[in-house]
Write a protein that holds these residues in place. Sequence first.
Motif, PDB file in Angstrom:
ATOM      1  N   ALA A  73      65.541 130.769 -38.805  1.00  0.00           N
ATOM      2  CA  ALA A  73      64.556 129.864 -39.401  1.00  0.00           C
ATOM      3  C   ALA A  73      64.427 130.111 -40.905  1.00  0.00           C
ATOM      4  O   ALA A  73      64.330 129.155 -41.702  1.00  0.00           O
ATOM      5  CB  ALA A  73      63.209 130.048 -38.705  1.00  0.00           C
ATOM      6  N   GLU A  74      64.437 131.372 -41.310  1.00  0.00           N
ATOM      7  CA  GLU A  74      64.298 131.681 -42.738  1.00  0.00           C
ATOM      8  C   GLU A  74      65.494 131.170 -43.532  1.00  0.00           C
ATOM      9  O   GLU A  74      65.336 130.580 -44.621  1.00  0.00           O
ATOM     10  CB  GLU A  74      64.148 133.194 -42.909  1.00  0.00           C
ATOM     11  N   LEU A  75      66.723 131.398 -42.995  1.00  0.00           N
ATOM     12  CA  LEU A  75      67.916 130.913 -43.703  1.00  0.00           C
ATOM     13  C   LEU A  75      67.942 129.391 -43.741  1.00  0.00           C
ATOM     14  O   LEU A  75      68.378 128.797 -44.751  1.00  0.00           O
ATOM     15  CB  LEU A  75      69.174 131.452 -43.020  1.00  0.00           C
ATOM     16  N   SER A  76      67.478 128.746 -42.677  1.00  0.00           N
ATOM     17  CA  SER A  76      67.438 127.279 -42.676  1.00  0.00           C
ATOM     18  C   SER A  76      66.475 126.766 -43.746  1.00  0.00           C
ATOM     19  O   SER A  76      66.753 125.757 -44.429  1.00  0.00           O
ATOM     20  CB  SER A  76      67.009 126.765 -41.293  1.00  0.00           C
ATOM     21  N   THR A  77      65.353 127.461 -43.927  1.00  0.00           N
ATOM     22  CA  THR A  77      64.394 127.081 -44.975  1.00  0.00           C
ATOM     23  C   THR A  77      65.006 127.249 -46.357  1.00  0.00           C
ATOM     24  O   THR A  77      64.833 126.391 -47.247  1.00  0.00           O
ATOM     25  CB  THR A  77      63.124 127.935 -44.853  1.00  0.00           C
ATOM     26  N   ILE A  78      65.750 128.356 -46.528  1.00  0.00           N
ATOM     27  CA  ILE A  78      66.396 128.608 -47.830  1.00  0.00           C
ATOM     28  C   ILE A  78      67.431 127.522 -48.121  1.00  0.00           C
ATOM     29  O   ILE A  78      67.536 127.020 -49.251  1.00  0.00           O
ATOM     30  CB  ILE A  78      67.043 130.001 -47.834  1.00  0.00           C
ATOM     31  N   VAL A  79      68.204 127.152 -47.089  1.00  0.00           N
ATOM     32  CA  VAL A  79      69.213 126.101 -47.271  1.00  0.00           C
ATOM     33  C   VAL A  79      68.540 124.787 -47.666  1.00  0.00           C
ATOM     34  O   VAL A  79      69.017 124.053 -48.564  1.00  0.00           O
ATOM     35  CB  VAL A  79      70.029 125.937 -45.969  1.00  0.00           C
ATOM     36  N   ALA A  80      67.423 124.484 -47.017  1.00  0.00           N
ATOM     37  CA  ALA A  80      66.719 123.233 -47.352  1.00  0.00           C
ATOM     38  C   ALA A  80      66.213 123.253 -48.791  1.00  0.00           C
ATOM     39  O   ALA A  80      66.269 122.231 -49.508  1.00  0.00           O
ATOM     40  CB  ALA A  80      65.565 123.029 -46.366  1.00  0.00           C
ATOM     41  N   GLU A  81      65.713 124.389 -49.249  1.00  0.00           N
ATOM     42  CA  GLU A  81      65.217 124.486 -50.628  1.00  0.00           C
ATOM     43  C   GLU A  81      66.367 124.352 -51.627  1.00  0.00           C
ATOM     44  O   GLU A  81      66.232 123.678 -52.665  1.00  0.00           O
ATOM     45  CB  GLU A  81      64.506 125.824 -50.807  1.00  0.00           C
ATOM     46  N   ILE A  82      67.511 125.018 -51.323  1.00  0.00           N
ATOM     47  CA  ILE A  82      68.673 124.905 -52.224  1.00  0.00           C
ATOM     48  C   ILE A  82      69.147 123.460 -52.292  1.00  0.00           C
ATOM     49  O   ILE A  82      69.478 122.941 -53.370  1.00  0.00           O
ATOM     50  CB  ILE A  82      69.800 125.827 -51.735  1.00  0.00           C
ATOM     51  N   TYR A  83      69.163 122.807 -51.133  1.00  0.00           N
ATOM     52  CA  TYR A  83      69.619 121.411 -51.106  1.00  0.00           C
ATOM     53  C   TYR A  83      68.695 120.517 -51.938  1.00  0.00           C
ATOM     54  O   TYR A  83      69.164 119.635 -52.680  1.00  0.00           O
ATOM     55  CB  TYR A  83      69.671 120.911 -49.662  1.00  0.00           C
ATOM     56  N   ALA A  84      67.393 120.752 -51.841  1.00  0.00           N
ATOM     57  CA  ALA A  84      66.454 119.922 -52.602  1.00  0.00           C
ATOM     58  C   ALA A  84      66.671 120.079 -54.103  1.00  0.00           C
ATOM     59  O   ALA A  84      66.645 119.082 -54.862  1.00  0.00           O
ATOM     60  CB  ALA A  84      65.026 120.290 -52.214  1.00  0.00           C
ATOM     61  N   GLU A  85      66.915 121.328 -54.561  1.00  0.00           N
ATOM     62  CA  GLU A  85      67.143 121.559 -55.991  1.00  0.00           C
ATOM     63  C   GLU A  85      68.445 120.918 -56.454  1.00  0.00           C
ATOM     64  O   GLU A  85      68.501 120.259 -57.514  1.00  0.00           O
ATOM     65  CB  GLU A  85      67.173 123.063 -56.264  1.00  0.00           C
ATOM     66  N   LEU A  86      69.522 121.107 -55.654  1.00  0.00           N
ATOM     67  CA  LEU A  86      70.816 120.547 -56.052  1.00  0.00           C
ATOM     68  C   LEU A  86      70.808 119.019 -55.989  1.00  0.00           C
ATOM     69  O   LEU A  86      71.473 118.347 -56.793  1.00  0.00           O
ATOM     70  CB  LEU A  86      71.922 121.114 -55.154  1.00  0.00           C
ATOM     71  N   LEU A  87      70.070 118.455 -55.026  1.00  0.00           N
ATOM     72  CA  LEU A  87      70.009 117.000 -54.932  1.00  0.00           C
ATOM     73  C   LEU A  87      69.325 116.412 -56.166  1.00  0.00           C
ATOM     74  O   LEU A  87      69.737 115.353 -56.682  1.00  0.00           O
ATOM     75  CB  LEU A  87      69.249 116.601 -53.657  1.00  0.00           C
TER      76      LEU A  87
END
Length: 290
Positions: free
Chosen positions: A237-251
């Motif tokens: 769950a923590e890594l999935s949250t980190i991936v979502a945050e990285i995706y939001a910044e890169l998007l």
Amino acid sequence: MATSRDELFCKLAIRQGAWTQEEAVLFLQHYRLDGQGQRFGEWAAQQGAIDANLAARIENAINQRVEGHVQDNRKRVPAVGAQGSTASPGAKRTTRRLRRGGAGSGLDFNRHPVQSTIYVACGVIAIGLLFYIVFLFQKQDVPTPVPQVADSSENGTANSGSSATTTSQAAQQAPTFSSEELKAMSNRIQMSITDARSYLRDGKTPIGLKGLMRVREELGGDGLPEELLGKIDAEIAELSTIVAEIYAELLEELMEARAAKNAEDIQDLLSEIESSCGTAFRARAEKEGS
């Protein structure tokens, strides 16, 4: 003289390894009760307690030790077959009875009380051990009965089937693990978490996240012990949250690059999204950022 001779016979038999001291005492007691009229060695040989040839050698040794042939004061019964044609009618009848008895099972409590008793005792013990071994092999754990759910409703066939399935699944006991298995699973989960963190630092979070999910399924999925399941699910769950945050910044950066129509930055950002978040996020970014 007879008593000392019998005791001497026992000592020589023990020395030859034919008897133990306890056996010699037992045989001598039986001989004194019902062996009158025979030498102790002859009586023991007839009982099967000692080999006839060995008994004869011990008797000869006793005769030589007392320096001469010792005549016993008791009336001796001639050995079976030893007198040949001069044997008395009573001896012949005894010979015929012995021959008939020899064709049986070999157990004669009248002629061989000690030997027969030992054979019977050994047979009883062997049979008891055999039954005990069979009992151990046939012993099985009684399976836990699975409760059945009956449906009395005429139109509730489908609901009854699903209810019975749910009840059966609930009745199944959770798998149990030994301490060694729990330790091995805990070590494997910890190693997969360490690898996932390493991939996160290298910007390859999807690889670590997939590794965690694969380990979770290989170890039993939802059947894992509660503590280990909570540990690996929390990391996923923590890594999935980190991936979502990285995706939001890169998007957000991708949308700015597209607004500036910078093709090179667009391709770089899409590649970074794929590396840091996965191919599914790149496909999503291509749609959302356009």
